[in-house]
Structure formats: structure tokens, C-alpha cells
Design a protein around this motif. Structure first.
Motif, PDB file in Angstrom:
ATOM      1  N   GLY A 273       0.824  -1.204   0.000  1.00  0.00           N
ATOM      2  CA  GLY A 273       0.000   0.000   0.000  1.00  0.00           C
ATOM      3  C   GLY A 273       0.853   1.246   0.000  1.00  0.00           C
ATOM      4  N   GLN A 274       0.299   2.324   0.543  1.00  0.00           N
ATOM      5  CA  GLN A 274       0.948   3.630   0.518  1.00  0.00           C
ATOM      6  C   GLN A 274       2.316   3.614   1.176  1.00  0.00           C
ATOM      7  OE1 GLN A 274      -0.346   6.281  -0.956  1.00  0.00           O
ATOM      8  NE2 GLN A 274       1.115   7.848  -0.309  1.00  0.00           N
ATOM      9  N   THR A 275       2.457   2.860   2.251  1.00  0.00           N
ATOM     10  CA  THR A 275       3.713   2.908   3.011  1.00  0.00           C
ATOM     11  C   THR A 275       4.397   1.554   3.147  1.00  0.00           C
ATOM     12  OG1 THR A 275       2.467   2.682   5.083  1.00  0.00           O
ATOM     13  CG2 THR A 275       2.966   4.923   4.337  1.00  0.00           C
ATOM     14  N   PHE A 276       4.012   0.569   2.334  1.00  0.00           N
ATOM     15  CA  PHE A 276       4.680  -0.731   2.409  1.00  0.00           C
ATOM     16  C   PHE A 276       4.745  -1.376   1.032  1.00  0.00           C
ATOM     17  CE2 PHE A 276       4.593  -5.389   2.925  1.00  0.00           C
ATOM     18  CZ  PHE A 276       5.801  -5.538   3.586  1.00  0.00           C
ATOM     19  N   ASP A 277       5.906  -1.993   0.755  1.00  0.00           N
ATOM     20  CA  ASP A 277       6.090  -2.711  -0.508  1.00  0.00           C
ATOM     21  C   ASP A 277       7.059  -3.860  -0.288  1.00  0.00           C
ATOM     22  OD1 ASP A 277       5.850  -3.361  -3.159  1.00  0.00           O
ATOM     23  OD2 ASP A 277       6.258  -1.348  -3.895  1.00  0.00           O
ATOM     24  N   CYS A 278       6.886  -4.922  -1.063  1.00  0.00           N
ATOM     25  CA  CYS A 278       7.806  -6.064  -1.065  1.00  0.00           C
ATOM     26  C   CYS A 278       8.594  -6.084  -2.366  1.00  0.00           C
ATOM     27  CB  CYS A 278       7.040  -7.380  -0.925  1.00  0.00           C
ATOM     28  SG  CYS A 278       6.220  -7.612   0.644  1.00  0.00           S
ATOM     29  N   LYS A 279       9.857  -6.492  -2.305  1.00  0.00           N
ATOM     30  CA  LYS A 279      10.675  -6.588  -3.502  1.00  0.00           C
ATOM     31  C   LYS A 279      11.559  -7.830  -3.430  1.00  0.00           C
ATOM     32  CE  LYS A 279       9.223  -2.737  -5.321  1.00  0.00           C
ATOM     33  NZ  LYS A 279       8.302  -2.772  -6.488  1.00  0.00           N
ATOM     34  N   SER A 280      11.706  -8.488  -4.565  1.00  0.00           N
ATOM     35  CA  SER A 280      12.624  -9.630  -4.663  1.00  0.00           C
ATOM     36  C   SER A 280      14.056  -9.159  -4.560  1.00  0.00           C
ATOM     37  CB  SER A 280      12.383 -10.349  -5.989  1.00  0.00           C
ATOM     38  OG  SER A 280      13.410 -11.267  -6.255  1.00  0.00           O
ATOM     39  N   ILE A 281      14.929 -10.009  -4.110  1.00  0.00           N
ATOM     40  CA  ILE A 281      16.358  -9.696  -4.077  1.00  0.00           C
ATOM     41  C   ILE A 281      16.886  -9.436  -5.475  1.00  0.00           C
ATOM     42  CG2 ILE A 281      16.930 -12.151  -4.153  1.00  0.00           C
ATOM     43  CD1 ILE A 281      18.986  -9.290  -2.567  1.00  0.00           C
ATOM     44  N   HIS A 282      16.160  -9.914  -6.494  1.00  0.00           N
ATOM     45  CA  HIS A 282      16.605  -9.744  -7.880  1.00  0.00           C
ATOM     46  C   HIS A 282      16.122  -8.428  -8.508  1.00  0.00           C
ATOM     47  CE1 HIS A 282      17.892 -13.874  -7.554  1.00  0.00           C
ATOM     48  NE2 HIS A 282      16.641 -14.288  -7.315  1.00  0.00           N
ATOM     49  N   ILE A 283      15.503  -7.571  -7.709  1.00  0.00           N
ATOM     50  CA  ILE A 283      14.992  -6.306  -8.225  1.00  0.00           C
ATOM     51  C   ILE A 283      16.124  -5.479  -8.833  1.00  0.00           C
ATOM     52  CG2 ILE A 283      15.231  -5.219  -5.943  1.00  0.00           C
ATOM     53  CD1 ILE A 283      12.461  -4.238  -8.283  1.00  0.00           C
ATOM     54  N   ASP A 284      15.859  -4.861  -9.969  1.00  0.00           N
ATOM     55  CA  ASP A 284      16.842  -3.969 -10.575  1.00  0.00           C
ATOM     56  C   ASP A 284      16.970  -2.704  -9.707  1.00  0.00           C
ATOM     57  OD1 ASP A 284      18.480  -3.124 -13.025  1.00  0.00           O
ATOM     58  OD2 ASP A 284      17.061  -1.455 -12.807  1.00  0.00           O
ATOM     59  N   PRO A 285      18.174  -2.282  -9.371  1.00  0.00           N
ATOM     60  CA  PRO A 285      18.347  -1.104  -8.510  1.00  0.00           C
ATOM     61  C   PRO A 285      17.626   0.137  -9.021  1.00  0.00           C
ATOM     62  CG  PRO A 285      20.423  -2.271  -8.716  1.00  0.00           C
ATOM     63  CD  PRO A 285      19.468  -2.918  -9.682  1.00  0.00           C
TER      64      PRO A 285
ATOM     65  N   ALA B  18       9.460   7.568  -4.698  1.00  0.00           N
ATOM     66  CA  ALA B  18       8.020   7.814  -4.542  1.00  0.00           C
ATOM     67  C   ALA B  18       7.634   7.908  -3.072  1.00  0.00           C
ATOM     68  CB  ALA B  18       7.227   6.714  -5.234  1.00  0.00           C
ATOM     69  N   MET B  19       8.164   7.014  -2.245  1.00  0.00           N
ATOM     70  CA  MET B  19       7.859   7.051  -0.817  1.00  0.00           C
ATOM     71  C   MET B  19       8.456   8.276  -0.155  1.00  0.00           C
ATOM     72  SD  MET B  19       8.171   3.091   0.478  1.00  0.00           S
ATOM     73  CE  MET B  19       6.899   1.874   0.105  1.00  0.00           C
TER      74      MET B  19
ATOM     75  N   GLU C 150      13.310  12.079 -13.447  1.00  0.00           N
ATOM     76  CA  GLU C 150      11.884  11.782 -13.336  1.00  0.00           C
ATOM     77  C   GLU C 150      11.509  11.763 -11.855  1.00  0.00           C
ATOM     78  OE1 GLU C 150      11.252   8.797 -17.147  1.00  0.00           O
ATOM     79  OE2 GLU C 150      12.193   8.034 -15.310  1.00  0.00           O
ATOM     80  N   VAL C 151      10.350  12.341 -11.546  1.00  0.00           N
ATOM     81  CA  VAL C 151       9.886  12.429 -10.162  1.00  0.00           C
ATOM     82  C   VAL C 151       8.675  11.520  -9.991  1.00  0.00           C
ATOM     83  CG1 VAL C 151       8.923  13.952  -8.399  1.00  0.00           C
ATOM     84  CG2 VAL C 151      10.762  14.765  -9.879  1.00  0.00           C
ATOM     85  N   PHE C 152       8.650  10.761  -8.896  1.00  0.00           N
ATOM     86  CA  PHE C 152       7.563   9.824  -8.630  1.00  0.00           C
ATOM     87  C   PHE C 152       6.912  10.130  -7.291  1.00  0.00           C
ATOM     88  CE2 PHE C 152      10.397   7.784 -11.598  1.00  0.00           C
ATOM     89  CZ  PHE C 152       9.548   7.159 -12.492  1.00  0.00           C
ATOM     90  N   TRP C 153       5.658   9.729  -7.191  1.00  0.00           N
ATOM     91  CA  TRP C 153       4.853   9.962  -5.989  1.00  0.00           C
ATOM     92  C   TRP C 153       4.107   8.680  -5.663  1.00  0.00           C
ATOM     93  CZ3 TRP C 153       4.206  13.850  -2.485  1.00  0.00           C
ATOM     94  CH2 TRP C 153       3.043  13.847  -1.713  1.00  0.00           C
TER      95      TRP C 153
ATOM     96  N   SER D  98       3.773   3.531  -7.756  1.00  0.00           N
ATOM     97  CA  SER D  98       4.653   4.696  -7.812  1.00  0.00           C
ATOM     98  C   SER D  98       4.350   5.421  -9.112  1.00  0.00           C
ATOM     99  CB  SER D  98       6.123   4.277  -7.751  1.00  0.00           C
ATOM    100  OG  SER D  98       6.393   3.607  -6.531  1.00  0.00           O
ATOM    101  N   ARG D  99       3.710   6.570  -9.003  1.00  0.00           N
ATOM    102  CA  ARG D  99       3.229   7.266 -10.190  1.00  0.00           C
ATOM    103  C   ARG D  99       4.169   8.407 -10.575  1.00  0.00           C
ATOM    104  NH1 ARG D  99      -0.173  11.452 -11.613  1.00  0.00           N
ATOM    105  NH2 ARG D  99      -0.634  12.049  -9.463  1.00  0.00           N
ATOM    106  N   LYS D 100       4.490   8.446 -11.876  1.00  0.00           N
ATOM    107  CA  LYS D 100       5.344   9.517 -12.381  1.00  0.00           C
ATOM    108  C   LYS D 100       4.545  10.811 -12.439  1.00  0.00           C
ATOM    109  CE  LYS D 100       8.124  10.818 -16.417  1.00  0.00           C
ATOM    110  NZ  LYS D 100       8.576  10.401 -17.771  1.00  0.00           N
ATOM    111  N   LEU D 101       5.143  11.906 -11.970  1.00  0.00           N
ATOM    112  CA  LEU D 101       4.466  13.186 -11.933  1.00  0.00           C
ATOM    113  C   LEU D 101       4.668  13.974 -13.220  1.00  0.00           C
ATOM    114  CD1 LEU D 101       5.160  14.492  -8.293  1.00  0.00           C
ATOM    115  CD2 LEU D 101       3.291  13.059  -9.137  1.00  0.00           C
TER     116      LEU D 101
END
Length: 489
Positions: free
Chosen positions: A14-26, A35-36, A117-120, A126-129
Motif C-alpha cells: 500500500g501507501q507505506t509498504f512494498d515487497c521486492k525480490s532480491i533480484h529487483i533492478d536497482p 516515490a515514498m 523523473e519524479v515519482f509519488w 509509484s506514479r510519475k508526476l
């Protein structure tokens, strides 16, 4: 708060929590961090698949983990100051492993990626502004101020130089008005030899500010009752608008509100006159000043609206809370969306000390037994609610004390002991009359107490709610029954 692996695995994104795989691209991880940081902050659990929610862990890929750790430094502009935490776990292969928690703070700065690029953060995305949204975020975070932006089609002829001179005299500035406007605060700048008049300049010194900012004004609306009604049930009894320069708006609004605030003066203990008010004078002024000083003037579709109900004042101000200010830290955190306007008002003693006003309001409201202002954001409007100390005209009832025409539970519970004693004595007096004549009519009771019929009904409703009085039978032909006098307020 430290979470267990099970809690993290089942926590919805949600707004303040996310999960990511260890394989996520930096670079992709940077988008979430940015965004956060630009929004409310948050927490990212690395090592839990965001698609399957499998516990993958992070220990098996040290090289990629190091790249992830550098993400806030290498791919966020400027750097986001995250905090990392490691939680031991058993991964999906049954091996001992760890999950990494990245704590992302809500940042007072605007952050972008390497591509600028700025995200929110909006929900779990994570939406691009857009450019306009990015500009507004810069205003909110104080990296740019809308008050400094040029006012379209404004010229030097739109500035009232006499008002500028009056301000210069107040602050002790000895040069010419034009020198002040161009040399000090950037009220007037030049582009290709053409003068650019700032928004702050027009709002503070303009001859006709509403020509350029039609909704930069204050509207006061008073309602009957405690709710806002529409259509045939519309309950508006006053609707007044105040325009002009910001200082004029504040002065006119505060003066008018003072005519609407109920107060009652009476001879108190030791022969000293006492005045009870619905709202302290400082609270009225501070709320008006805050609305005019901190509103987002880039929002041109609505004005400041002050709505007065019988039990509260609601100040509706265009714009979110600025910068690092949040509803949970507003009492002790100062951040000005319009610093030039704030400095101007400080010179006229409307801003005492930066950051002191909200705390003083809370203290003054507590002193009269009402709670501190409540803030909530509805769309792009910040609503601040100040609750009334429900005091209306008091009536002396033959040496037995006073009865208020409005019986307010919060008032009796939190008011001064003297008020409690007088209320008890007044209620005892009414109960004694009813006990002696259970069939007494409300009109006769009102006459005997020296109250209006409406006030008497309100007092009787209060006694019934307390369980001290019950009505037996219909309104006509029935009678009152006093249940007892062993009670406390």
C-alpha cells in the motif's frame, strides 16, 4: 515497530509498504524509494517476492545486495537517507537467511531518479508526476515558492507604492520603494528589461489583487445548527466575503468574526466581572492569519472559507499542509509555504514568533476546557476545526445561581468549579419547581425561572439525558417525574 516474518509476508502492499525480490533492478527499486520519500515515507521488505510472496531472502546474492544498498546514493537525486534493518528468517528452500527492511523517511526535499523523473506514492503504485504536479510538489516542499512566480500581465502600475512605503517605514528601510522591491525580496525582477511582478508583491502591495487572483479572498458563512444543509433545507444565515490585500483581508475578517462570537459578562466572585467567550480572541486571529498566510495561492479555483456552526468553526484553506508539517507534528513544527507573506505579517504583529501560534492556541483552548484544533485533508482543502466553549447568555434565577440557555456536557465536565456549582444550583432550583408541581407547563416553568421557552426546553433535555427527569405520558396531559437529586456533573 519490529515486524515478524509472518506479518511482513502477509502485509498488504500500500501507501507505506512494498515487497521486492532480491533480484529487483536497482533503478526500479529507486523508483519506489523516490516515490515514498516524496510522499509519506514507508518501508520496503527486500527478499520477499512481490508477486508470489515467497520468502527468498538476501544472503545468497551478496554482489546484488551491495548494488541494492547503493541504490539510494547512486540512483536517487538527491540521496535519500534510508535506514536498513535485517530480520533473520527461514527461506523457501528451508535455509537460514535474512530479509532486509529499508525504512524510507518522508523527505522535506524533492527527489528524482537519474533521468530526472519524479515519482509519488499513490496506494501501492509509484506514479510519475507531470511537470505541473512536480512544480506543485516543489512548492509544497519549499524548494520553490509560488509567491515568487511572476504574475501574468501585471506591471509596475498595479503596485500601490504608498502601501510599500508604509511597510518600509514600519521595518525601518530608508531607500526608495522601487529599491526595496527590486533589491531585497525579489518582489520585482527583470527579464529582457521587462519588469516581472511577483505573486507576493500583488497580494501584499497590489492596488487590486483580485484582478489577478479572483479567489484570493476570505468567505465567511454562518449556519443555523451543527450541520451544513442544502436545497430547500439550506440553513445559511450569513454569507460575507472579504477582499483586498492580505493584510486588509485579515483585519476585516478578524473584526467581523469578533461580532459573531458569543460572549457573556457577569459579576463573578469577589465582585470581579468575568467574560466567557465561545472562542479566545487569539485563536480567532491565529486561525485567520494561518489560513491567509499558508494557503496555496497557486490553487485558483476556490477561496478560504470560514464556516461557523453552533458548536464549532471550520477553516477550509486551499492547499495541503506544507513541507514537513503533518497533522501529528503541526503543534511544534514550523514550515511556511509563503515565507515572504509570513515575514510581512510578522512586521504587523500578526505573526508573533514563527512556529509558536498553534501551540499557544492549544494552550488557550485547554485553559477554557475545549480540545485542541483538529486537522484533516479533503482533496486539496485543509480543514481545521476549532470547537466552541458553549457559552450563551446566563440568567440569574433568584439567588439560586445561574442557568445557561445551552447545557453543554463538555462545558460542565471541563469548565471551572464555579461554573459547575452554579449549574448544579440552577438545575436543583428547576427540579424543585417541577417536584412541587409535576404538571407544570414549559411556558409557566420558563416564566418562573426567568428563561425563554427555547432555553427551558434545552435545559429540560439536558436533565432528561442525565436521567434526572423523565416525562410520563404525552406532552399535553402528561407530567414530569424527578428521579432523584443524587448526581454529579
Amino acid at each position: 515497530m519490529r515486524y515478524t516474518i509472518e506479518e511482513l509476508q502477509h502485509m498488504p502492499e500500500g501507501q507505506t509498504f512494498d515487497c521486492k525480490s532480491i533480484h529487483i533492478d536497482p533503478k526500479a527499486l529507486a523508483t519506489t524509494i523516490i516515490a515514498m520519500a516524496n510522499a509519506d515515507g514507508g518501508m520496503i521488505a527486500v527478499g520477499i517476492s512481490d508477486k508470489t510472496r515467497r520468502i527468498e531472502g538476501i544472503d545468497q546474492d551478496k554482489v546484488h545486495l551491495n548494488e541494492i544498498l547503493r541504490t539510494p546514493f547512486d540512483f536517487c537525486v538527491p540521496t535519500v537517507n534510508v535506514v536498513t534493518e535485517y530480520i533473520p528468517c527461514i527461506d523457501c528452500n528451508g535455509s537460514e537467511n535474512h530479509i532486509m527492511i529499508i525504512h524510507v523517511p518522508a523527505s522535506p526535499r524533492l527527489h528524482a531518479n537519474q533521468a530526472d523523473e519524479v515519482f509519488w506514492r499513490v496506494g501501492d503504485k509509484s506514479r510519475k508526476l507531470s511537470f505541473e504536479e512536480r512544480l506543485r510538489l516543489m512548492y509544497d516542499k519549499g524548494e520553490r515558492y509560488y509567491e515568487d512566480s511572476p504574475t501574468y500581465n501585471a506591471s509596475l502600475e498595479d503596485i500601490d507604492m504608498d502601501v510599500v512605503k508604509a511597510y518600509m517605514e514600519r521595518i525601518g528601510y530608508g531607500k526608495t520603494a522601487m529599491e526595496y522591491l527590486t533589491e531585497n525580496k525579489g518582489f520585482v525582477t527583470y527579464k529582457d528589461d521587462e519588469p516581472q511582478v511577483s505573486a507576493a508583491c500583488i497580494l501584499l502591495f497590489g492596488k487590486r489583487p483580485q484582478t489577478f487572483f479572483p479567489r484570493a479572498r476570505v468567505r465567511f458563512i454562518r449556519y443555523v445548527g451543527t450541520e451544513e444543509k442544502f436545497g430547500r433545507e439550506m440553513n445559511v444565515i450569513k454569507d460575507v466575503t472579504f477582499e483586498g490585500r492580505i493584510l486588509d483581508q485579515i483585519q476585516k475578517t478578524v473584526e467581523y468574526l469578533e461580532t459573531q462570537v458569543k460572549e457573556h459578562s457577569y459579576l463573578g466572585e469577589n465582585g470581579v466581572f468575568r467574560t466567557d467567550r465561545e472562542y479566545p480572541k487569539f485563536v480567532i486571529q491565529e486561525m485567520v492569519v494561518n489560513s491567509c498566510c499558508h494557503r496555496d495561492y497557486s490553487i485558483k479555483g476556490t477561496e478560504i472559507q470560514i464556516k461557523m456552526f453552533e458548536d464549532r468553526l471550520v477553516f477550509e484553506t486551499p492547499g495541503k499542509l506544507p513541507g514537513i508539517v503533518r497533522t501529528d507534528n503541526i503543534r511544534h513544527t514550523h514550515f511556511s509555504r509563503n515565507p515572504k507573506i509570513a515575514e510581512y505579517l510578522k512586521a504587523y504583529d500578526y505573526v508573533k514568533e514563527f512556529g509558536e501560534g498553534v501551540d499557544r492556541m492549544c494552550r488557550e483552548l485547554k485553559a477554557i476546557g475545549t480540545r485542541e484544533p483538529q486537522y484533516n485533508l479533503v482533496a486539496f482543502i485543509m480543514k481545521a476545526t476549532v470547537y466552541a466553549n458553549l457559552v450563551t447568555e446566563r440568567h440569574d434565577i433568584g439567588g439560586y445561581g445561574y442557568v445557561d440557555t445551552i447545557v453543554s456536557e463538555p462545558y460542565f465536565e471541563k469548565g471551572q468549579e464555579r461554573g459547575k456549582r452554579r449549574a448544579r444550583e440552577g438545575q436543583d432550583y428547576i427540579l424543585n419547581i417541577i417536584e412541587a408541581n409535576p404538571k407544570i407547563s414549559i411556558s409557566k416553568l420558563a416564566k418562573e425561572c426567568g428563561l425563554s421557552v427555547k432555553a427551558t426546553r434545552i435545559v429540560l433535555d439536558g436533565l432528561r439525558k442525565k436521567g434526572l427527569l423523565i416525562r410520563v405520558g404525552p406532552d399535553f396531559g402528561g407530567y414530569w417525574k424527578v428521579k432523584g437529586s443524587d448526581y454529579s456533573l
